[in-house]
Scaffold this motif. Structure first.
Motif, PDB file in Angstrom:
ATOM      1  N   VAL A 136       1.040  -1.240   0.267  1.00 62.10           N
ATOM      2  CA  VAL A 136       0.036   0.034   0.278  1.00 62.10           C
ATOM      3  C   VAL A 136       0.967   1.565  -0.282  1.00 62.10           C
ATOM      4  O   VAL A 136       2.416   1.387   0.524  1.00 62.10           O
ATOM      5  CB  VAL A 136      -1.121   0.220   1.350  1.00 62.10           C
ATOM      6  N   ARG A 137       0.594   2.014  -0.798  1.00 63.85           N
ATOM      7  CA  ARG A 137       1.524   3.445  -0.785  1.00 63.85           C
ATOM      8  C   ARG A 137       0.683   4.958  -1.452  1.00 63.85           C
ATOM      9  O   ARG A 137      -0.370   3.928  -1.704  1.00 63.85           O
ATOM     10  CB  ARG A 137       2.373   3.063  -1.726  1.00 63.85           C
ATOM     11  N   ASN A 138       1.041   5.809  -1.039  1.00 68.66           N
ATOM     12  CA  ASN A 138      -0.052   6.405  -1.299  1.00 68.66           C
ATOM     13  C   ASN A 138       0.354   6.779  -3.341  1.00 68.66           C
ATOM     14  O   ASN A 138       0.704   6.615  -3.654  1.00 68.66           O
ATOM     15  CB  ASN A 138       1.017   8.216  -1.173  1.00 68.66           C
ATOM     16  N   ILE A 139      -0.404   7.592  -3.574  1.00 70.16           N
ATOM     17  CA  ILE A 139      -0.818   7.337  -4.989  1.00 70.16           C
ATOM     18  C   ILE A 139       0.290   8.474  -5.699  1.00 70.16           C
ATOM     19  O   ILE A 139       0.486   9.186  -4.794  1.00 70.16           O
ATOM     20  CB  ILE A 139      -1.726   7.875  -5.476  1.00 70.16           C
ATOM     21  N   ASN A 140       0.838   8.358  -7.135  1.00 70.59           N
ATOM     22  CA  ASN A 140       2.365   9.506  -6.704  1.00 70.59           C
ATOM     23  C   ASN A 140       1.399  10.355  -8.773  1.00 70.59           C
ATOM     24  O   ASN A 140       0.617   9.558  -9.201  1.00 70.59           O
ATOM     25  CB  ASN A 140       3.277   8.821  -7.035  1.00 70.59           C
ATOM     26  N   LYS A 141       2.157  11.402  -8.982  1.00 67.32           N
ATOM     27  CA  LYS A 141       1.730  11.773 -10.292  1.00 67.32           C
ATOM     28  C   LYS A 141       2.455  11.465 -11.073  1.00 67.32           C
ATOM     29  O   LYS A 141       1.938  11.712 -12.589  1.00 67.32           O
ATOM     30  CB  LYS A 141       2.783  13.200 -10.327  1.00 67.32           C
ATOM     31  N   ASN A 142       2.843  10.076 -11.141  1.00 73.97           N
ATOM     32  CA  ASN A 142       3.434   8.809 -12.041  1.00 73.97           C
ATOM     33  C   ASN A 142       2.219   8.327 -12.718  1.00 73.97           C
ATOM     34  O   ASN A 142       2.498   6.794 -13.681  1.00 73.97           O
ATOM     35  CB  ASN A 142       4.393   8.140 -11.762  1.00 73.97           C
ATOM     36  N   ASP A 143       1.625   7.618 -11.452  1.00 68.56           N
ATOM     37  CA  ASP A 143       0.239   6.848 -11.442  1.00 68.56           C
ATOM     38  C   ASP A 143      -0.915   6.672 -12.389  1.00 68.56           C
ATOM     39  O   ASP A 143      -1.115   8.037 -13.082  1.00 68.56           O
ATOM     40  CB  ASP A 143      -0.127   6.292 -10.320  1.00 68.56           C
ATOM     41  N   ASN A 144      -1.357   5.822 -13.413  1.00 64.81           N
ATOM     42  CA  ASN A 144      -1.905   5.512 -14.470  1.00 64.81           C
ATOM     43  C   ASN A 144      -3.752   6.060 -14.069  1.00 64.81           C
ATOM     44  O   ASN A 144      -3.903   5.164 -12.878  1.00 64.81           O
ATOM     45  CB  ASN A 144      -2.042   4.494 -15.017  1.00 64.81           C
ATOM     46  N   ILE A 145      -4.147   6.977 -13.971  1.00 65.43           N
ATOM     47  CA  ILE A 145      -4.822   7.383 -13.358  1.00 65.43           C
ATOM     48  C   ILE A 145      -6.744   7.044 -14.251  1.00 65.43           C
ATOM     49  O   ILE A 145      -7.335   6.523 -13.588  1.00 65.43           O
ATOM     50  CB  ILE A 145      -5.492   8.878 -13.987  1.00 65.43           C
ATOM     51  N   ASP A 146      -6.261   6.463 -15.027  1.00 62.15           N
ATOM     52  CA  ASP A 146      -6.836   5.390 -16.030  1.00 62.15           C
ATOM     53  C   ASP A 146      -7.190   4.118 -15.239  1.00 62.15           C
ATOM     54  O   ASP A 146      -8.790   3.455 -15.193  1.00 62.15           O
ATOM     55  CB  ASP A 146      -7.021   5.213 -17.364  1.00 62.15           C
ATOM     56  N   GLU A 147      -6.407   4.232 -14.243  1.00 63.95           N
ATOM     57  CA  GLU A 147      -6.284   2.103 -13.907  1.00 63.95           C
ATOM     58  C   GLU A 147      -7.171   2.210 -12.642  1.00 63.95           C
ATOM     59  O   GLU A 147      -7.728   1.317 -12.383  1.00 63.95           O
ATOM     60  CB  GLU A 147      -5.330   2.448 -14.531  1.00 63.95           C
ATOM     61  N   ILE A 148      -7.113   3.185 -12.583  1.00 64.80           N
ATOM     62  CA  ILE A 148      -7.377   3.477 -11.300  1.00 64.80           C
ATOM     63  C   ILE A 148      -8.758   4.016 -11.677  1.00 64.80           C
ATOM     64  O   ILE A 148      -9.669   3.491 -10.723  1.00 64.80           O
ATOM     65  CB  ILE A 148      -6.812   5.342 -10.422  1.00 64.80           C
ATOM     66  N   ALA A 149      -9.296   4.792 -12.031  1.00 63.96           N
ATOM     67  CA  ALA A 149     -10.271   5.268 -12.173  1.00 63.96           C
ATOM     68  C   ALA A 149     -11.342   3.944 -12.631  1.00 63.96           C
ATOM     69  O   ALA A 149     -12.587   3.476 -11.727  1.00 63.96           O
ATOM     70  CB  ALA A 149     -10.961   6.111 -13.204  1.00 63.96           C
ATOM     71  N   LYS A 150     -10.394   2.859 -13.288  1.00 61.13           N
ATOM     72  CA  LYS A 150     -11.620   1.790 -13.512  1.00 61.13           C
ATOM     73  C   LYS A 150     -12.019   0.227 -12.332  1.00 61.13           C
ATOM     74  O   LYS A 150     -12.359   0.050 -12.272  1.00 61.13           O
ATOM     75  CB  LYS A 150     -10.959   1.304 -14.438  1.00 61.13           C
ATOM     76  N   VAL A 151     -10.558   0.361 -11.057  1.00 58.95           N
ATOM     77  CA  VAL A 151     -10.510   0.050 -10.751  1.00 58.95           C
ATOM     78  C   VAL A 151     -11.951   0.584  -9.416  1.00 58.95           C
ATOM     79  O   VAL A 151     -13.221  -0.445  -9.028  1.00 58.95           O
ATOM     80  CB  VAL A 151      -8.896   0.147  -9.427  1.00 58.95           C
ATOM     81  N   PHE A 152     -12.204   1.958  -9.688  1.00 62.90           N
ATOM     82  CA  PHE A 152     -12.923   2.454  -8.509  1.00 62.90           C
ATOM     83  C   PHE A 152     -14.433   1.739  -9.460  1.00 62.90           C
ATOM     84  O   PHE A 152     -15.567   1.542  -8.583  1.00 62.90           O
ATOM     85  CB  PHE A 152     -13.219   4.202  -8.326  1.00 62.90           C
ATOM     86  N   ASN A 153     -14.445   2.721 -10.631  1.00 62.36           N
ATOM     87  CA  ASN A 153     -15.675   2.079 -11.043  1.00 62.36           C
ATOM     88  C   ASN A 153     -16.139   0.519 -11.282  1.00 62.36           C
ATOM     89  O   ASN A 153     -17.492   0.199 -11.527  1.00 62.36           O
ATOM     90  CB  ASN A 153     -16.099   3.116 -13.268  1.00 62.36           C
ATOM     91  N   ASP A 154     -15.746  -0.153 -11.704  1.00 61.22           N
ATOM     92  CA  ASP A 154     -15.819  -1.724 -11.510  1.00 61.22           C
ATOM     93  C   ASP A 154     -16.069  -2.335  -9.948  1.00 61.22           C
ATOM     94  O   ASP A 154     -17.303  -2.150  -9.606  1.00 61.22           O
ATOM     95  CB  ASP A 154     -14.345  -1.995 -12.147  1.00 61.22           C
TER      96      ASP A 154
END
Length: 158
Positions: free
Chosen positions: A3-21
């Motif tokens: 577990v880690r903090n988000i950073n500017k290099n993370d894939n926002i689309d991947e994060i959104a997909k995890v949330f949305n699904d």
């Protein structure tokens, strides 16, 4: 697994997909379709801009879970469906409790839909208790009650 903090290099689309699904899976039985669709249009670049309060659960360089905090409230905790019921949700929830403890809070709070029995079992398994507080939220055509769950952080290590 980490577990880690988000950073500017993370894939926002991947994060959104995890949330949305995860959100659709968890709440489609409780919320109107229009509310579900509205939640799918969240601007994740804005939501995740506070790196200190947004966390990722990573497995083999893939985002499998997300969580966020605001003060002592765990606002979001979601997992990819293929990781549910394997202990990863507890891992992420525990990481949020530790983070809140390190920030000096005595309790962690989480709100969830009152009818969500799966969430209730999960939270109770992780030592959260239902508080007397509840709130009525207007979700589209249907008003929904949410229960407040509380974890006493001071008694966790005794």
């Amino acid at each position: 697994m980490r577990v880690r903090n988000i950073n500017k290099n993370d894939n926002i689309d991947e994060i959104a997909k995890v949330f949305n699904d995860s959100y659709l899976n968890a709440y489609r039985a409780y919320l109107d379709q229009e509310i579900l669709e509205l939640m799918m249009r969240v601007n994740w670049r804005e939501v995740t801009e506070d790196f200190r309060n947004f966390f990722l659960l990573i497995d083999k360089d893939q985002v499998i879970g997300i969580a966020s905090l605001k003060d002592n409230v765990i606002e979001r905790i979601y997992l990819r469906f293929d990781y549910v019921d394997q202990g990863f949700g507890s891992l992420l929830l525990n990481a949020m409790a530790i983070e809140l403890e390190e920030r000096g809070y005595e309790e962690a709070v989480l709100w969830d839909i009152a009818d969500n029995a799966r969430a209730r079992r999960f939270l109770e398994k992780n030592d959260f208790e239902i508080a007397e507080d509840k709130r009525l939220l207007p979700y589209g055509k249907t008003d929904v009650y949410e229960f407040k769950y509380v974890l006493n952080l001071k008694s966790r290590n005794t």
